[in-house]
Design an enzyme around this catalytic site. Structure first.
Site, mmCIF file in Angstrom:
data_model
loop_
_atom_site.group_PDB
_atom_site.id
_atom_site.type_symbol
_atom_site.label_atom_id
_atom_site.label_comp_id
_atom_site.label_asym_id
_atom_site.label_seq_id
_atom_site.Cartn_x
_atom_site.Cartn_y
_atom_site.Cartn_z
ATOM 1 N N HIS A 457 44.549 54.732 51.298
ATOM 2 C CA HIS A 457 43.506 54.857 50.277
ATOM 3 C C HIS A 457 43.842 55.940 49.248
ATOM 4 O O HIS A 457 43.834 55.701 48.036
ATOM 5 C CB HIS A 457 42.173 55.158 50.977
ATOM 6 C CG HIS A 457 41.023 55.284 50.043
ATOM 7 N ND1 HIS A 457 40.611 56.487 49.516
ATOM 8 C CD2 HIS A 457 40.227 54.344 49.498
ATOM 9 C CE1 HIS A 457 39.592 56.285 48.714
ATOM 10 N NE2 HIS A 457 39.328 54.989 48.684
ATOM 11 N N CYS A 833 50.604 41.724 42.587
ATOM 12 C CA CYS A 833 49.667 42.790 42.216
ATOM 13 C C CYS A 833 49.595 43.873 43.289
ATOM 14 O O CYS A 833 48.786 44.786 43.196
ATOM 15 C CB CYS A 833 48.287 42.224 41.918
ATOM 16 S SG CYS A 833 47.543 41.433 43.339
HETATM 17 C C1 PEP Z 1 47.228 43.981 48.334
HETATM 18 O O1 PEP Z 1 46.832 43.804 49.464
HETATM 19 O O2 PEP Z 1 48.429 43.889 48.008
HETATM 20 C C2 PEP Z 1 46.309 44.343 47.252
HETATM 21 C C3 PEP Z 1 46.736 44.462 46.020
HETATM 22 O O3 PEP Z 1 45.008 44.584 47.581
HETATM 23 P P1 PEP Z 1 44.445 45.890 48.247
HETATM 24 O O4 PEP Z 1 45.462 46.963 48.097
HETATM 25 O O5 PEP Z 1 43.180 46.212 47.537
HETATM 26 O O6 PEP Z 1 44.212 45.480 49.660
#
Ligand code: PEP
Ligand code: MG
Length: 882
Positions: A457, A833
């Protein structure tokens, strides 16, 4: 009374030295130089020589010779020759000495393939012996001769005879008396005469330098700078051009740009009667080069020599196609160029230098782009600890978000906010952060956590906000209750003490470190513009807030590739409504709570659309497990019971009921969307209404809606049906037409494998490589930090897979997903992403796979733009990419 005239002193020294038992023997005449030995090469314009056989310094000296610059005679020893010397196989020293005449006076410098890999220090004045001393006393004066001899004896004692450098601490005198003492100290310690034969001296110096390079410490040091384990060392043996003597003599260095800014500026120092780099270390007494109001300059002292120097360095820039620092001596007014090295530079200076070389037509634009390491862009985007500053390092952790900041330690988000309210910079120190800490993170100047890895986080949010962050600093003991931090060496830091977080290097430093400011100046803008001319893959940003979106736009992002909507619910006023929604007994109550959140979401999206006007914005529907919105301790439960007017036992029971053994694999993402459909319906409505609002006063917005954590096509069918229904309803209610695109976030291995059937229901697939990596490895992204460094050190993983895409395993899933998705849906848009979207190596993979764009934190957008441009340039120029 003794006669104190220089002449008398010289002869007395000569006598004294003879009395010490030294014989002033004639020097041995060497055999013919081995012009045909490819490993021992007199540097001439045409001698066969490359940086990869003789090292960068030797090659550079050859280039200077070709430019007809006044370079003293130099012989280069190849890596091979030096390697053999280290193994005890000495070359023919008389042959090596032959070009330098009967009474040589030499220096030896290292010549590694890449000058940044370092090497043993230069040794000057080889050849100084009693006879030379007496000669030089005549020519240069006793002080100068003694200084030269003394310098050599000291270097020889330390580097060759390996004597303790402290043994010279008591030598207070310089000049002939100092020399006499140093010689005596040497001879007492070694019980041998100081060697007089230049051949012996040179052989010993070569041997010690060759061995120093092969030592373990030196090897580890250069490997840390990127040198391969078997990196070779060349050596150059050069005739001394004396910076001492009668007339104007001295030495110095010169460069034409400032090392920190890269701006044109004649920079360097000159010191009369000095050798090597003395002018830089002595400080006092060294002259400025150019006329300067602060003090005397070489330009005033020796204008002709100064003009020559400017001409020579200008020619080096032009012909070597690089900003060079020249080491020079002036001997009786005459300039010699001893060496040329690439000007040391900060990233900011590197950008300006590359741009100005290209603008002056010295290098092409493509080369300017290739000369900047994409990661170095971080230095331009964030404040950095001044590289020249002294560092009191308390601990190392994972460099989770670049940049540096100093502030007072606080141990909670609330204290961070209080500190910010007082106008005091603070560093938020937590075992790990959670969504509840967001406002504390906004209030802090940096974050430090004990746990976590590259995608925990604190790391993700820190990078998103451009907040310097070090995570996984587990060598520190975090006493969060007692509010102290204990360092491995036993120091204790309390709340309120000042520390510096260096998120670029992953270091925690004591106190307030001096900083270099971020510099997105005109050179940076030019570089980015050039990058966009060449780049052939899109770059979007992961942005959740208007502030993120503005940063992303300013950094040239071509839209938002991931807007994580859950952060929007942590604002105090929304959190309570969110909790009401979670506690609602039935769908109707849930809708009532969501109706209150709707205008807030609509306003969030409308603002994002306006900021990104004309560019795509991809909004991910709600993803985290609901319990993240609930308090975890008893006091929080009590507060919540009060706010919702419920008995405490009800609240506690509900919180317990929502808790999961493994929340990351539990009721989150689309699973929540399917089982509590009102949330996604509210979000879809907010997106459509915001679309209509934002399109009213600007270019029409085409929102993208992304479904997280999909693993089955039926999930997509169900959500699509509901979202389509909301779109129809909004169109009917408003009479306004709008388009939207629905996509799926591929972040479970099954979604990648079943991409064919999933793709038939959507328009784009975006690979969420954070969760996909977590699930492919079965490795918790929040806990990996604990053992990741051990895993990487022992070669289990070549790199932290949360940091650099695992192209073999996770990459294979990406390739499979892309191929199957495309086959089923040829116009499918593909992208990434996850955090890897900002990693240059991972971008290479995505480009090869034919993705349309990568999406990364706003502050990594420039890094991604440059990295993508370099891939395209390399392809164009025929490099092998990857
Ligand atoms: C991922 O899991 O790659 C993502 C972009 O989402 P998050 O980091 O919010 O889980
Ligand atoms: Mg995810």
């Amino acid at each position: 009374m003794q006669d104190e005239s220089p002449r008398a002193e010289i002869s007395r020294r000569g006598l004294a030295l003879s009395r010490m038992g030294r014989i002033l023997r004639p020097l041995m005449k060497g055999a013919a130089v081995q012009q045909n030995d490819p490993h021992i090469t007199l540097i001439t314009p045409s001698a066969p020589m490359t940086a990869s056989t003789h090292g960068g310094r030797a090659k550079c000296l050859q280039r200077l010779v070709r430019l007809d610059l006044p370079v003293p005679k130099t012989v280069a020893l190849s890596f091979d020759a030096v390697h053999r010397i280290a193994a005890g196989d000495m070359p023919n020293i008389p042959a090596l000495l032959e070009p330098f005449g009967d009474a040589p006076l030499l220096c030896v410098r290292p010549s590694s393939e890449d000058p940044d890999w370092g090497g043993p220090g230069a040794v000057l004045n080889i050849g100084m012996n009693d006879a030379m001393y007496v000669d030089l006393c005549d020519q240069l004066g006793a002080e100068a001769a003694a200084a030269m001899y003394l310098r050599f004896v000291q270097a020889y004692a330390i580097h060759v005879a390996r004597l303790d450098p402290d043994m010279f601490d008591d030598v207070a005198l310089d000049g002939p008396e100092g020399l006499s003492e140093v010689l005596r100290a040497y001879e007492d310690e070694t019980e041998e005469e100081f060697p007089q034969d230049p051949a012996v001296q040179l052989a010993e110096v070569l041997r010690s330098m060759a061995r120093a390079w092969e030592g373990t410490t030196a090897r580890l040091l250069r490997q840390a700078k990127g040198a391969p384990a078997d990196a070779g060392l060349g050596l150059v043996v050069q005739e001394m051009a004396l910076g001492m003597g009668q007339g104007e003599c001295g030495s110095g260095v010169i460069q034409l740009v400032h090392s920190k800014t890269g701006e044109p500026q004649i920079t360097g120092r000159y010191l009369s009667q000095s050798q090597g780099r003395d002018a830089l270390s002595v400080g006092a007494g060294a002259l400025f080069l150019e006329r300067d109001p602060r003090g005397p300059s070489l330009q005033e002292l020796a204008p002709d020599a100064f003009d020559d120097l400017i001409r020579h360095t200008g020619m080096m820039r032009q012909r070597l196609r690089e900003e060079m620092q020249a080491e020079f001596t002036i001997e009786n007014g005459r300039v010699h160029i001893l060496d040329g090295v690439r000007v040391a530079r900060t990233a900011r200076a590197a950008v300006r230098i590359a741009i100005s070389l290209a603008e002056d037509g010295i290098i092409p634009k493509e080369e300017a782009l290739l000369r900047i390491e994409p990661r170095a862009m971080n230095e331009l985007l964030h404040r950095q600890v001044d590289p020249d500053a002294r560092r009191d390092r308390l601990a190392r952790g994972i460099a989770a978000s670049p940049g540096a900041a100093s502030g007072r330690i606080v141990f909670s988000a609330a204290e961070a906010q209080a500190s910010a309210a007082r106008g005091e910079a603070c560093v938020l120190v937590r075992r790990e952060t959670s969504p509840e800490d967001i406002r504390g993170m906004h209030a802090a100047v940096a974050v430090l956590t004990e746990r976590g890895g590259m995608t925990s986080h604190a790391a993700v949010i820190g990078r998103g906000m451009g907040l310097p962050c070090v995570v996984g600093a587990s060598s520190l003991t975090f006493h969060t209750r007692r509010k102290t931090l204990e360092t491995p060496d036993g120091r204790e830091f309390r709340a309120g003490d000042v520390i510096t977080i260096d998120g670029t290097n992953g270091e925690v430093l004591a106190g307030e470190a001096p900083m270099l400011e971020a510099a997105q100046d005109d050179a940076f803008q030019t570089l980015m513009g050039w990058a966009d001319e060449y780049r052939d893959i899109g770059v979007r940003a992961n942005a959740d807030t208007p502030a993120d979106a503005t940063t992303a736009r300013n950094f040239g992002a071509q839209g938002i590739g991931l807007c994580r909507t859950e952060h929007m619910f942590f604002e105090a006023d929304r959190l309570t409504v969110m909790r009401e929604m979670i506690f609602a007994d039935d769908s109707q109550d849930r809708r009532a709570a969501l109706d209150r959140l709707l205008p807030m979401q609509r306003a969030d999206f409308a603002e994002l659309f306006r900021i990104m006007q004309g560019q795509p914005v991809c909004i991910r529907l709600f993803d985290p497990p609901l319990h993240e919105f609930l308090p975890s301790d008893r006091a929080g439960h009590r507060e919540l019971a009060e706010a919702l007017d419920l008995p405490l036992s009800d609240v506690t029971r509900r919180v317990e009921a929502l808790s999961e053994y493994n929340p990351m694999l539990g009721m989150r993402g689309v699973r929540l969307g399917i089982t509590v459909p009102e949330i996604y319906e509210m979000q879809a409505r907010a997106i459509f209404e915001a679309t209509i609002e934002a399109s009213r006063d600007g270019d029409p917005v085409v929102p993208e809606i992304m479904i997280p954590l999909v693993s089955a096509k039926r999930e997509v069918e169900l959500v699509k049906t509901r979202v389509d229904a909301v779109a129809v309803a909004v169109r009917n209610e408003t009479g306004v037409k709008f388009a939207y695109r629905l996509g799926v976030m591929v972040e479970t291995p099954r979604a990648a494998l079943r991409a064919g059937e999933i793709a038939t229901h959507c328009e784009f697939l975006s690979f969420g490589t954070n969760d996909l990596t977590q699930m492919t490895y079965g490795l918790s992204r929040d806990d990996a930090g604990r053992f990741m460094s051990a895993y990487v050190q022992q070669g289990v993983y070549p790199e932290d897979p949360f940091h650099m895409l695992d192209t073999e395993g996770v990459g294979e899933l990406l390739s499979i997903g892309a191929a199957r998705g495309r086959e089923a849906h040829p116009n499918l848009t593909l992208s990434i992403c996850g955090e890897h979207g900002g990693n240059p190596e991972s971008i290479a993979f995505c480009r090869e796979a034919g993705f349309s764009y990568v999406s990364c934190s706003p502050f990594r957008v420039p890094v991604a733009r440059l990295a993508a441009a370099q891939l395209a340039v390399r392809d164009k120029l025929g490099y092998i990419s990857g």
